[in-house]
Design a protein around this motif. Sequence first.
Motif, PDB file in Angstrom:
ATOM      1  N   ASP A 122       0.999  -1.197   0.117  1.00 37.87           N
ATOM      2  CA  ASP A 122      -0.161   0.211   0.294  1.00 37.87           C
ATOM      3  C   ASP A 122       0.759   1.268   0.048  1.00 37.87           C
ATOM      4  OD1 ASP A 122      -1.958   1.833   0.418  1.00 37.87           O
ATOM      5  OD2 ASP A 122      -2.720   0.881   2.478  1.00 37.87           O
ATOM      6  N   THR A 136      -4.472  -7.789  -4.341  1.00 38.54           N
ATOM      7  CA  THR A 136      -6.028  -7.313  -3.942  1.00 38.54           C
ATOM      8  C   THR A 136      -6.431  -8.337  -2.966  1.00 38.54           C
ATOM      9  OG1 THR A 136      -7.396  -8.290  -5.720  1.00 38.54           O
ATOM     10  CG2 THR A 136      -6.611  -6.190  -6.237  1.00 38.54           C
ATOM     11  N   LYS A 138      -9.863  -8.422   0.025  1.00 38.05           N
ATOM     12  CA  LYS A 138     -11.111  -7.957   0.805  1.00 38.05           C
ATOM     13  C   LYS A 138     -10.761  -7.025   2.046  1.00 38.05           C
ATOM     14  CE  LYS A 138     -13.910 -10.730   3.008  1.00 38.05           C
ATOM     15  NZ  LYS A 138     -13.022 -12.418   3.626  1.00 38.05           N
ATOM     16  N   ASN A 139      -9.671  -7.182   3.170  1.00 37.55           N
ATOM     17  CA  ASN A 139      -9.377  -6.939   4.066  1.00 37.55           C
ATOM     18  C   ASN A 139      -7.808  -7.465   4.372  1.00 37.55           C
ATOM     19  OD1 ASN A 139      -9.913  -9.480   4.934  1.00 37.55           O
ATOM     20  ND2 ASN A 139     -11.198  -8.664   5.900  1.00 37.55           N
ATOM     21  N   LYS A 140      -7.322  -6.866   5.654  1.00 37.77           N
ATOM     22  CA  LYS A 140      -6.087  -7.042   5.669  1.00 37.77           C
ATOM     23  C   LYS A 140      -5.354  -8.476   6.356  1.00 37.77           C
ATOM     24  CE  LYS A 140      -4.276  -2.149   5.575  1.00 37.77           C
ATOM     25  NZ  LYS A 140      -3.384  -1.541   6.827  1.00 37.77           N
ATOM     26  N   ARG A 141      -6.240  -9.181   6.612  1.00 39.11           N
ATOM     27  CA  ARG A 141      -6.593 -11.077   7.104  1.00 39.11           C
ATOM     28  C   ARG A 141      -6.687 -11.031   5.951  1.00 39.11           C
ATOM     29  NH1 ARG A 141      -7.635 -14.394  11.591  1.00 39.11           N
ATOM     30  NH2 ARG A 141      -8.989 -12.646  12.493  1.00 39.11           N
ATOM     31  N   ASP A 142      -7.719 -11.118   5.012  1.00 35.46           N
ATOM     32  CA  ASP A 142      -7.488 -11.728   3.581  1.00 35.46           C
ATOM     33  C   ASP A 142      -5.622 -11.413   2.413  1.00 35.46           C
ATOM     34  OD1 ASP A 142      -8.280 -12.744   0.534  1.00 35.46           O
ATOM     35  OD2 ASP A 142      -9.005 -11.101   0.315  1.00 35.46           O
ATOM     36  N   LEU A 191      -6.729  -6.861  11.648  1.00 37.49           N
ATOM     37  CA  LEU A 191      -6.047  -6.882  10.074  1.00 37.49           C
ATOM     38  C   LEU A 191      -7.796  -6.800   9.074  1.00 37.49           C
ATOM     39  CD1 LEU A 191      -4.097  -9.727  11.027  1.00 37.49           C
ATOM     40  CD2 LEU A 191      -3.289  -8.035   9.544  1.00 37.49           C
ATOM     41  N   ASP A 192      -9.049  -7.762  10.402  1.00 37.03           N
ATOM     42  CA  ASP A 192     -10.168  -7.681   9.903  1.00 37.03           C
ATOM     43  C   ASP A 192     -10.794  -6.263   9.086  1.00 37.03           C
ATOM     44  OD1 ASP A 192     -10.560 -10.408  10.051  1.00 37.03           O
ATOM     45  OD2 ASP A 192     -11.410 -10.501  11.918  1.00 37.03           O
ATOM     46  N   SER A 193     -10.371  -5.275  10.311  1.00 35.10           N
ATOM     47  CA  SER A 193     -11.642  -3.989   9.880  1.00 35.10           C
ATOM     48  C   SER A 193      -9.802  -3.363   8.760  1.00 35.10           C
ATOM     49  CB  SER A 193     -11.440  -3.339  11.387  1.00 35.10           C
ATOM     50  OG  SER A 193     -10.567  -2.655  11.584  1.00 35.10           O
ATOM     51  N   SER A 194      -8.770  -3.925   8.687  1.00 37.47           N
ATOM     52  CA  SER A 194      -7.941  -3.042   7.396  1.00 37.47           C
ATOM     53  C   SER A 194      -7.849  -1.858   8.413  1.00 37.47           C
ATOM     54  CB  SER A 194      -8.646  -2.554   5.961  1.00 37.47           C
ATOM     55  OG  SER A 194      -8.505  -3.758   5.263  1.00 37.47           O
ATOM     56  N   ASP A 195      -7.096  -2.107   9.313  1.00 38.25           N
ATOM     57  CA  ASP A 195      -6.836  -0.044  10.657  1.00 38.25           C
ATOM     58  C   ASP A 195      -5.584  -0.183   9.833  1.00 38.25           C
ATOM     59  OD1 ASP A 195      -7.399  -0.084  13.887  1.00 38.25           O
ATOM     60  OD2 ASP A 195      -5.869   0.712  12.471  1.00 38.25           O
TER      61      ASP A 195
END
Length: 437
Positions: A122, A136, A138-142, A191-195
């Motif tokens: 990023d 690419t 859906k979020n950082k966990r992905d 990670l889930d919320s792409s903090d």
Amino acid sequence: MKAPLEIAPAQGKLGILLVGLGAVSTTFIAGVFAVRKGLAKPIGSLTQMGTIRLGKRTDNRTPMVKDFVPLASLDDLVFGGWDIFEDNCYEAAKTAGVLDERLLEQVRTEMEAIKPMKAVFDPFYVKRLHGPNVKTGKNKRDLADQVRADIQQFKKANNCDRLVMIWCGSTEIFAQEGPAHQSVEALERALDSSDPSIPSSMVYAYAAIKEGIPYANGAPNLSADIPALQELAARTKTPITGKDFKTGQTLIKSVIAPGLKARLLGVNGWYSTNILGNRDGEVLDDPESFKTKEESKKGLLDYIFQANLYPDLYGHLHHVVRINYYPPRGDNKEGWDNIDLVGWLGYEMQLKINFLCRDSILAAPIVLDLVLFLDLARRAGLSGIQEWLSFYWKSPQHAAAVYPEHDLFIQLMKLKNTLRYLKGEELITHLGREYYD
Ligand SMILES: NC(=O)c1ccc[n+]([C@@H]2O[C@H](COP(=O)([O-])OP(=O)(O)OC[C@H]3O[C@@H](n4cnc5c(N)ncnc54)[C@H](O)[C@@H]3O)[C@@H](O)[C@H]2O)c1
């Protein structure tokens, strides 16, 4: 002698996963191929060229480090990695311009075979870079899950017995520990919320440690230097180490500063400046990335000089560090240090150091030693922060309760004593009374 630790043998292939296939990585990989072919020597590598004294000085036992502890053989190393550019390692090495064409041509086939996997990247965290080879998700966990899948796929495809990951990617913008970094659960939620407090380097570190793969961080990025990843490393029994390879100017600082302090010479000022023209220099031209590097380079003198214990000698130290991006020099960095010293009765002196170095030539043997030692640590059942590898770092990762050890000579003693400890040999204290009693 104490009982040696049980160390699993270094059998099978060791996969080295490099994040960032730039100047340092390609100089390291090409170097290993060249050494394997007998084209050059692994100069600067403690694991390949170093020795270790065992027992008393009169015992005459000084084996090579690689004969003393069971390290993976260079013939068993396989390489892979990620980069935001699509160039294979041969092309990337040519762009880096560190090694001459004659040498590169002789390892060309092996280098061309190493192609980067798509990166987690990023530009918010590295402002000066933009490249096409990026994942690419859906979020950082992905994204972390995709890196884990890459790791598993690489291991299978290359028939690896074990893996090690090392960050040789760019320096990210300055970041400090925050709430998302305090526990594994908080980190996973972030990670889930792409903090935004999770930079790309932390996504790779999380993926590696979750997979139980030793992780080293060659840049000053926060990356694995947070409580959450230390906790995860404890859970998955994974050794971790960092940060920021101690190569040129800082290496010399960690040699000179302990010497001045040993003789109780005062230091009022230490001005360090550099010119550097490679991609690393370009990234560091961005003030936010430079801040991360500056913090990493500046900490060392405070810890070595201990102004709190020696206020008369180091209480007024002015320490300045500058890096200037200067393309004509490429990877051949030039560093200048001016040290204002104080001697007997307060009389002033100056010491000037001009180091015309080669950044990646100094970094490559460190990468080799780190991956081999981390693999050894894993096989010996060591996990968490490997403080004995402080020798290699500008900002050694350390336990919260202690300050980091920066003195190169204490670091080396710690490293060698750890190897003796692993093998059940007496630790060397340098007391030496027995020769005179
Ligand atoms: N060479 C040295 O002496 C030295 C010393 C200390 C630290 N370092 C650090 O080591 C790192 C590598 O140095 P270098 O000279 O090889 O730099 P470089 O710019 O030549 O290589 C870095 C590579 O990392 C890639 N990259 C950046 N972000 C990435 C990401 N998120 N995922 C995958 N790839 C990514 C870049 O595209 C580039 O190819 C830098 O952070 C540098 O500050 C180098």
